[in-house]
Write a protein that holds these residues in place. Structure first.
Motif, PDB file in Angstrom:
ATOM      1  N   SER A   1      65.410  30.392  72.874  1.00  0.00           N
ATOM      2  CA  SER A   1      65.940  31.199  71.765  1.00  0.00           C
ATOM      3  C   SER A   1      66.062  30.402  70.470  1.00  0.00           C
ATOM      4  O   SER A   1      65.947  30.949  69.379  1.00  0.00           O
ATOM      5  N   GLY A   2      66.304  29.087  70.557  1.00  0.00           N
ATOM      6  CA  GLY A   2      66.463  28.283  69.343  1.00  0.00           C
ATOM      7  C   GLY A   2      65.243  27.469  68.982  1.00  0.00           C
ATOM      8  O   GLY A   2      65.306  26.613  68.092  1.00  0.00           O
ATOM      9  N   GLN A   3      64.105  27.712  69.644  1.00  0.00           N
ATOM     10  CA  GLN A   3      62.905  26.923  69.391  1.00  0.00           C
ATOM     11  C   GLN A   3      61.942  27.642  68.464  1.00  0.00           C
ATOM     12  O   GLN A   3      61.903  28.877  68.404  1.00  0.00           O
ATOM     13  N   ASN A   4      61.129  26.832  67.751  1.00  0.00           N
ATOM     14  CA  ASN A   4      60.101  27.423  66.898  1.00  0.00           C
ATOM     15  C   ASN A   4      58.836  27.685  67.707  1.00  0.00           C
ATOM     16  O   ASN A   4      58.703  27.262  68.852  1.00  0.00           O
ATOM     17  N   VAL A   5      57.907  28.373  67.083  1.00  0.00           N
ATOM     18  CA  VAL A   5      56.673  28.763  67.771  1.00  0.00           C
ATOM     19  C   VAL A   5      55.857  27.542  68.194  1.00  0.00           C
ATOM     20  O   VAL A   5      55.248  27.522  69.265  1.00  0.00           O
ATOM     21  N   SER A   6      55.872  26.489  67.373  1.00  0.00           N
ATOM     22  CA  SER A   6      55.089  25.291  67.667  1.00  0.00           C
ATOM     23  C   SER A   6      55.559  24.626  68.960  1.00  0.00           C
ATOM     24  O   SER A   6      54.740  24.227  69.798  1.00  0.00           O
ATOM     25  N   SER A   7      56.869  24.500  69.131  1.00  0.00           N
ATOM     26  CA  SER A   7      57.402  23.864  70.333  1.00  0.00           C
ATOM     27  C   SER A   7      57.109  24.689  71.584  1.00  0.00           C
ATOM     28  O   SER A   7      56.739  24.143  72.626  1.00  0.00           O
ATOM     29  N   ILE A   8      57.266  26.003  71.465  1.00  0.00           N
ATOM     30  CA  ILE A   8      56.978  26.874  72.613  1.00  0.00           C
ATOM     31  C   ILE A   8      55.502  26.791  72.985  1.00  0.00           C
ATOM     32  O   ILE A   8      55.153  26.715  74.168  1.00  0.00           O
ATOM     33  N   ALA A   9      54.616  26.774  71.960  1.00  0.00           N
ATOM     34  CA  ALA A   9      53.177  26.671  72.218  1.00  0.00           C
ATOM     35  C   ALA A   9      52.842  25.347  72.899  1.00  0.00           C
ATOM     36  O   ALA A   9      51.989  25.293  73.792  1.00  0.00           O
TER      37      ALA A   9
ATOM     38  N   VAL B   1      58.241  17.785  78.629  1.00  0.00           N
ATOM     39  CA  VAL B   1      59.502  17.058  78.437  1.00  0.00           C
ATOM     40  C   VAL B   1      59.737  16.756  76.959  1.00  0.00           C
ATOM     41  O   VAL B   1      60.851  16.902  76.441  1.00  0.00           O
ATOM     42  N   ILE B   2      58.677  16.343  76.259  1.00  0.00           N
ATOM     43  CA  ILE B   2      58.811  15.985  74.840  1.00  0.00           C
ATOM     44  C   ILE B   2      59.293  17.174  74.019  1.00  0.00           C
ATOM     45  O   ILE B   2      60.111  17.033  73.104  1.00  0.00           O
ATOM     46  N   HIS B   3      58.804  18.361  74.356  1.00  0.00           N
ATOM     47  CA  HIS B   3      59.137  19.554  73.565  1.00  0.00           C
ATOM     48  C   HIS B   3      60.228  20.403  74.216  1.00  0.00           C
ATOM     49  O   HIS B   3      60.442  21.548  73.817  1.00  0.00           O
TER      50      HIS B   3
END
Length: 334
Positions: A267-275, A122-124
Motif C-alpha cells: 500500500s505504501g510502495q511506488n510502482v517501480s518498487s512493486i515492478a 529483498v532489496i525492494h
C-alpha cells in the motif's frame, strides 16, 4: 552492537534456510530406509515414524521453522519468505553428495538464478507496519479481500485432496506441493499473528486472554500438520532436488500474496518498487524451470524382482534348482 529488527529477521531467516535445507535430506534418507522395510509414505504408509533418521530430519526442520517463526516477528513476510531460496541450494548440494541425486551444471545456474531473484525481492521489500494488538490483526484477517483469499484457498485444497490426489498424486508434483503451499500461506499469516501476540505479551501487553490468539494458534497447528503430511508424500515420491525449488516458488508466491492482501504490504510502495519485486519473482521462477529441466529423474520404486539362476550342471533336477525365482508384493507362494 545493536541490530535493527530487519537485520535480526535476516539473520534468523538465513539460519532457518540452512536447517530446513538439511532437514529435506535427512527426512528423505529416513523415508527411503522406511520404504525398504515397510509401506512407502507416498502410498499412504507411516512406517517412517519408526525411523530415527526421519526424526532427526524432523527435529532439524523444527529448529529451522522456529527460527523462521521468530524471523517473521522481526521482519515482514516479503523480506523473510524469499530467503527460503537458500534452502534450495543447501538441499540440492547435499542431495548431490549424500543421495547421489546429481545436480547438472545448468541446475547450478538455476540455483544462482533463484538466489538472484530473491535478492531483488529483498532489496525492494517494503517496510511493514506492525499491528499493535491481536484485535487489530483480527480486523485485517476478516476484511473481505482476505476472506475471499481464504475461501479460494480452502476450495482449491479440497479439490486437490478429494479429486486430483487419487488420480495424479503419484505422477504430478504440483498436487502434493500445491496442498503444502496453499496451507503454508495460511500458516505464515497465522504464525505472524501468534508471534506478534507473544512479543506484545512479553512487553507487558497481555494478548493470551483474547480468543483470537487461540484461533490463530489452532489454524497454524492444523495447517502445519497438513503441510508435513503432504510434504512427506512429495519427498517420498519425487526427486529432492526438484521438490525443494518447486515448493519454494509456490510457497513464497502464495505467502507473499496472502501477506500483501492481509497486511497491505504494497500500500505504501511506488510502482517501480512493486515492478522490481514482480521481476524478482519471475527470475526465481526462471531458476526453478531450469532446475526442473535439468533434474535427474527419480527411478520408479520396484514392484518385484526376477532372478535367473544359470548352472553349468545340466543334469540337476527341477527340485534341486529353481530356474526362475519371482519376488513380488502381488505374488504369494504358500
Amino acid at each position: 552492537m545493536e541490530f535493527s529488527d530487519n537485520s535480526k529477521g535476516l539473520i534468523l531467516a538465513v539460519a532457518s534456510s540452512a536447517f530446513i535445507g538439511s532437514s529435506f535430506i535427512l527426512k528423505k534418507k529416513g523415508l527411503k530406509r522406511a520404504g525398504a522395510s515397510g509401506t512407502r509414505a507416498g502410498v499412504g504408509g507411516y512406517t517412517y515414524l519408526l525411523e530415527p533418521l526421519w526424526w532427526a530430519g524432523m527435529i532439524t526442520m523444527i529448529v529451522g521453522e522456529v527460527a523462521n517463526f521468530v524471523a517473521y516477528v522481526y521482519a515482514p513476510a516479503v523480506l523473510v519468505t524469499p530467503l527460503g531460496a537458500l534452502s534450495i541450494i543447501v538441499s540440492a548440494c547435499l542431495a548431490h553428495f549424500m543421495l547421489k541425486e546429481r545436480i547438472q551444471k545448468m541446475g547450478i545456474v538455476g540455483c544462482v538464478t533463484c538466489i538472484a531473484g530473491s535478492v531483488v525481492i529483498v532489496i525492494h521489500a517494503p517496510q511493514e507496519h506492525t499491528p499493535s494488538s491481536v484485535r487489530e490483526i483480527w480486523t485485517l484477517a476478516t476484511q473481505p479481500a482476505f476472506l475471499i483469499y481464504v475461501a479460494a484457498t480452502l476450495s482449491i485444497v479440497l479439490a486437490l485432496v478429494l479429486h486430483f490426489e487419487p488420480r495424479y498424486g503419484q505422477t504430478n508434483i504440483l498436487v502434493y506441493l500445491g496442498i503444502c503451499s496453499l496451507m503454508g500461506s495460511l500458516t505464515v499469516v497465522s504464525i505472524k499473528a501468534i508471534g506478534i501476540a507473544i512479543m506484545l505479551t512479553l512487553d507487558g501487553i497481555n494478548q493470551i486472554a483474547y480468543p483470537q490468539t487461540w484461533f490463530f494458534l489452532t489454524v497454524a497447528a492444523i495447517c502445519v500438520i497438513t503441510q508435513l503430511n503432504y510434504l512427506n508424500k512429495a519427498l517420498d515420491t519425487f526427486n529432492t532436488a526438484i521438490v525443494s525449488p518447486v515448493y519454494y516458488v509456490m510457497f513464497t508466491t502464495l505467502t507473499i500474496i496472502a501477506s500483501v492482501i492481509m497486511f497491505k504490504d504494497w500500500s505504501g510502495q511506488n510502482v517501480s518498487s512493486i515492478a522490481s519485486e514482480i521481476c524478482g519473482f519471475i527470475t526465481v521462477l526462471s531458476g526453478t524451470i531450469i532446475l526442473h529441466a535439468t533434474r535427474e529423474q527419480e527411478p520408479p520404486p520396484p514392484v518385484g524382482t526376477v532372478t535367473w539362476y544359470v548352472s553349468g550342471d545340466s543334469m540337476k533336477s527341477p527340485e534341486d534348482e529353481h530356474l526362475i525365482t519371482l519376488r513380488s508384493s502381488e505374488y504369494y507362494e504358500p
